[in-house]
Design a protein around this motif. Structure first.
Motif, PDB file in Angstrom:
ATOM      1  N   TYR A  89      25.142  -0.494  15.886  1.00  0.00           N
ATOM      2  CA  TYR A  89      23.985  -0.401  16.785  1.00  0.00           C
ATOM      3  C   TYR A  89      22.865   0.446  16.170  1.00  0.00           C
ATOM      4  O   TYR A  89      21.899  -0.083  15.651  1.00  0.00           O
ATOM      5  N   THR A  90      22.989   1.757  16.243  1.00  0.00           N
ATOM      6  CA  THR A  90      21.947   2.613  15.669  1.00  0.00           C
ATOM      7  C   THR A  90      22.572   3.548  14.635  1.00  0.00           C
ATOM      8  O   THR A  90      23.710   3.982  14.797  1.00  0.00           O
ATOM      9  N   PRO A  91      21.819   3.878  13.578  1.00  0.00           N
ATOM     10  CA  PRO A  91      22.366   4.778  12.556  1.00  0.00           C
ATOM     11  C   PRO A  91      22.732   6.127  13.172  1.00  0.00           C
ATOM     12  O   PRO A  91      22.100   6.572  14.128  1.00  0.00           O
ATOM     13  N   THR A  92      23.744   6.764  12.628  1.00  0.00           N
ATOM     14  CA  THR A  92      24.211   8.046  13.138  1.00  0.00           C
ATOM     15  C   THR A  92      23.393   9.180  12.541  1.00  0.00           C
ATOM     16  O   THR A  92      23.247   9.287  11.325  1.00  0.00           O
ATOM     17  N   HIS A  93      22.851  10.010  13.423  1.00  0.00           N
ATOM     18  CA  HIS A  93      22.074  11.163  12.971  1.00  0.00           C
ATOM     19  C   HIS A  93      22.998  12.360  12.772  1.00  0.00           C
ATOM     20  O   HIS A  93      23.775  12.713  13.640  1.00  0.00           O
TER      21      HIS A  93
ATOM     22  N   LEU B 218      13.466   3.301  19.339  1.00  0.00           N
ATOM     23  CA  LEU B 218      13.166   4.706  19.056  1.00  0.00           C
ATOM     24  C   LEU B 218      13.802   5.183  17.749  1.00  0.00           C
ATOM     25  O   LEU B 218      13.422   6.220  17.221  1.00  0.00           O
ATOM     26  N   GLY B 219      14.784   4.436  17.242  1.00  0.00           N
ATOM     27  CA  GLY B 219      15.348   4.773  15.935  1.00  0.00           C
ATOM     28  C   GLY B 219      16.523   5.734  15.955  1.00  0.00           C
ATOM     29  O   GLY B 219      17.118   6.008  14.916  1.00  0.00           O
ATOM     30  N   TYR B 220      16.831   6.273  17.111  1.00  0.00           N
ATOM     31  CA  TYR B 220      17.990   7.161  17.229  1.00  0.00           C
ATOM     32  C   TYR B 220      18.823   6.716  18.424  1.00  0.00           C
ATOM     33  O   TYR B 220      18.273   6.356  19.457  1.00  0.00           O
ATOM     34  N   GLY B 221      20.137   6.782  18.295  1.00  0.00           N
ATOM     35  CA  GLY B 221      20.991   6.561  19.445  1.00  0.00           C
ATOM     36  C   GLY B 221      21.097   7.850  20.242  1.00  0.00           C
ATOM     37  O   GLY B 221      20.541   8.886  19.855  1.00  0.00           O
ATOM     38  N   SER B 222      21.801   7.773  21.370  1.00  0.00           N
ATOM     39  CA  SER B 222      22.024   8.970  22.169  1.00  0.00           C
ATOM     40  C   SER B 222      23.148   9.759  21.509  1.00  0.00           C
ATOM     41  O   SER B 222      24.296   9.746  21.951  1.00  0.00           O
ATOM     42  N   GLU B 276       8.464  -2.034  28.780  1.00  0.00           N
ATOM     43  CA  GLU B 276       8.280  -1.684  27.376  1.00  0.00           C
ATOM     44  C   GLU B 276       8.600  -0.198  27.169  1.00  0.00           C
ATOM     45  O   GLU B 276       8.611   0.581  28.121  1.00  0.00           O
ATOM     46  N   VAL B 277       8.866   0.157  25.921  1.00  0.00           N
ATOM     47  CA  VAL B 277       9.219   1.547  25.619  1.00  0.00           C
ATOM     48  C   VAL B 277       7.974   2.430  25.751  1.00  0.00           C
ATOM     49  O   VAL B 277       6.985   2.244  25.050  1.00  0.00           O
ATOM     50  N   ARG B 278       8.040   3.353  26.691  1.00  0.00           N
ATOM     51  CA  ARG B 278       6.940   4.286  26.932  1.00  0.00           C
ATOM     52  C   ARG B 278       7.506   5.697  27.089  1.00  0.00           C
ATOM     53  O   ARG B 278       8.667   5.856  27.452  1.00  0.00           O
ATOM     54  N   PHE B 279       6.729   6.698  26.890  1.00  0.00           N
ATOM     55  CA  PHE B 279       7.059   8.088  27.223  1.00  0.00           C
ATOM     56  C   PHE B 279       8.204   8.672  26.406  1.00  0.00           C
ATOM     57  O   PHE B 279       8.684   9.756  26.721  1.00  0.00           O
ATOM     58  N   GLY B 280       8.711   7.970  25.391  1.00  0.00           N
ATOM     59  CA  GLY B 280       9.717   8.594  24.532  1.00  0.00           C
ATOM     60  C   GLY B 280      11.145   8.403  24.985  1.00  0.00           C
ATOM     61  O   GLY B 280      11.457   7.482  25.731  1.00  0.00           O
ATOM     62  N   PHE B 281      12.026   9.309  24.540  1.00  0.00           N
ATOM     63  CA  PHE B 281      13.463   9.146  24.783  1.00  0.00           C
ATOM     64  C   PHE B 281      13.772   9.151  26.276  1.00  0.00           C
ATOM     65  O   PHE B 281      13.174   9.923  27.032  1.00  0.00           O
ATOM     66  N   PRO B 282      14.727   8.301  26.683  1.00  0.00           N
ATOM     67  CA  PRO B 282      15.041   8.185  28.110  1.00  0.00           C
ATOM     68  C   PRO B 282      15.418   9.532  28.724  1.00  0.00           C
ATOM     69  O   PRO B 282      14.863   9.919  29.742  1.00  0.00           O
TER      70      PRO B 282
END
Lengths: 111, 397
Positions: A89-93, B218-222, B276-282
């Motif tokens: 899914y997403t790369p691991t930070h 956003l390029g990052y997972g939680s 749409e993606v707005r306001f940054g990370f959930p």
């Protein structure tokens, strides 16, 4: 058939990784996949190691579910983590590279 | 015995706090100074920092200010912000609670606003302290769950133990809410199979698909760097552990922040914005999620941690469940439950699940959590946008 060392957890019979239920020191001998292996580095509590040989591209299975795929061939007993597996899914930070380059010497990068 | 403060809307509170709510960051210091004159168990601070209007922010503040654990509300406005203080004050008044607005620009500045706010609170507190409590049934309880600072132990001890507690609460008719769809990525199909209807199952899958898209953009997972330190390698692995918090009960509904579930059962809280993606990370951190669980009516929030979180919250007690036995020994003063005992063979999952359940019940009988004792009241609320939930999301009567 996987031989389960009591210090390692097999969370689901189909898993190809085992979880350390306590911190295991470098040099300790563990029983994995019917063989005795010596840990070359500390395995912290909650980290994973390969319960059998895993080929590059193969799914990593934990809790009986895929949690990503191997990015390299992994030998039984080897630490399985961000250096040899990746998310679908997403790369691991993580901060291992930053720590290795600029962090205190006493806090060595994993693995 | 569980007792609660009866409210006009039929709910009961297990706390009776006065909240001081700043309506823009410019009023935050004054709000904090007002609260500092009182005990942290009596007066607590919440707020919305932005100066632009936001329907989500307005609704969150309304739901928090009229939460059953809240007995009185002081609004602190700078005076020129866009937040609709009149609508918020009216909502609080309509709920039967005392409410007052201090507008800094009209009151004469910092010192006079602090003094005016304290004066008003001093008038309210005796009535809050003397308010009667009535017996409260388990079916009247709403409990949320969140995990933060997760590690490789979270999914083995703390999260499944919280899940066992949830199963017990659901069987007793209580309302249980789990959340963070960004940490259910990879679990969507097994989760959808637990939905009480096919339509709800599709909504659950759609919520997770939305989260996956949002985070991919956003390029990052939680996923925080400390999760990797703790042995978690991917978001899917973290998800499988986080999912265990939901227990094994059927999932009877899906709610969004501020929606109070209509009746007992297990609900998923969809925290990822629509559109749409707005306001940054959930959710920019764990407290953003805790605030949303509380806005959905949670009387208490179960917080499972492996690396070791210390946070609490205004309004509702946060129960800290420590999954990692090494962390527990290092940070015992911040923890309520030692779930790592499961790994060391000192307790079973069922025993820790029962301990969590009984501790929540005791919170409605005077017991306080570690974070309450330590005065932790972290709070954050930022911009989001949501569509209302669809008709398939709530259980049929």
């Amino acid at each position: 058939m996987i031989t389960i060392d009591s210090r390692l957890l097999l969370l689901d019979p189909s898993d190809n990784v085992l979880v350390a239920r306590a911190r295991l020191a470098a040099g300790e001998t563990i029983a994995v996949d019917g063989a005795l292996l010596t840990l070359t580095a500390e395995l912290p509590l909650g980290h994973k190691l390969a319960g059998r040989r895993i080929a590059a591209g193969e799914k990593i299975l934990k809790y009986g579910a895929p949690i990503g795929s191997a990015t390299a061939d992994i030998a039984p007993g080897e630490h399985v983590h961000v250096h040899n597996m990746k998310s679908e899914y997403t790369p691991t930070h993580h901060l291992y590279d930053a720590r290795a380059n600029g962090g205190p010497a006493s806090r060595k990068a994993l693995p | 015995m569980m007792t609660g403060y009866p409210r006009a809307d039929g709910r009961k509170g297990i706390r009776n706090v006065a909240v001081v709510a700043y309506l823009v960051e410019c009023a935050h210091h004054v709000a904090r100074e007002i609260a500092q004159g009182f005990r942290s168990s009596e007066v607590q601070v919440i707020g919305f920092p932005g100066c632009f209007p936001n329907a989500y922010g307005q609704r969150m503040m309304e739901q928090l200010a009229t939460h059953p654990n809240v007995g009185a509300v002081l609004l602190v406005s700078l005076g020129c912000e866009s937040f609709n203080r009149y609508a918020l004050a009216e909502a609080v008044r309509a709920s039967g609670r005392p409410v007052h607005i201090v507008t800094i620009q009209e009151t004469g500045g910092t010192r006079s606003s602090i003094a005016a706010g304290r004066r008003w609170l001093e008038e309210q507190l005796p009535a809050l302290a003397a308010a009667p409590r009535l017996p409260m049934a388990l079916s009247e309880l709403v409990i949320g769950t969140v995990c933060g600072g997760s590690d490789g132990t979270s999914g083995i001890t703390g999260n499944p133990a919280a899940g066992r507690a949830f199963d017990q609460f659901v069987a007793e008719g209580a309302t249980c809410i789990f959340e963070e769809t960004g940490e259910l990525i990879g679990c969507e199909h097994i989760m959808a199979a637990r939905a009480v209807t096919l339509e709800l199952g599709r909504e659950l899958e759609a919520a997770v698909a939305k989260a996956a898209r949002y985070y991919a953009t956003l390029g990052y997972g939680s996923f925080a760097a400390g999760n990797a330190d703790g042995g978690l390698s991917t978001i899917e692995e973290k998800s499988m552990g986080a999912y265990a918090k939901s227990g094994a009960s059927p999932i009877c509904g899906l709610v969004k922040p501020g929606d109070v579930p209509p009746r007992g059962g297990l609900y998923l809280l969809d925290v990822v914005p629509d559109g749409e993606v707005r306001f940054g990370f959930p959710n920019i951190n764990d407290n953003a999620e805790i605030a949303e669980l509380i806005a959905c009516g949670s009387h208490a929030v179960l917080f499972v941690t492996g690396r070791g979180s210390v946070v609490g919250s205004p309004i509702s007690p946060v129960v800290k469940i420590c999954a990692n036995p090494e962390t527990y020994r290092r940070m015992a003063e911040d923890m309520d439950v030692d779930a790592g005992a499961i790994l060391e063979g000192r307790a079973t999952l069922d025993e820790v699940g029962r301990e969590i359940h009984d501790l929540v019940v005791a919170l409605a009988d005077g017991r306080r959590t570690a974070s309450e004792e330590l005065g932790h009241q972290e709070f954050v609320l930022t911009y989001k946008a949501f569509e209302p939930i669809g008709p398939a999301c709530l259980p049929a009567r």
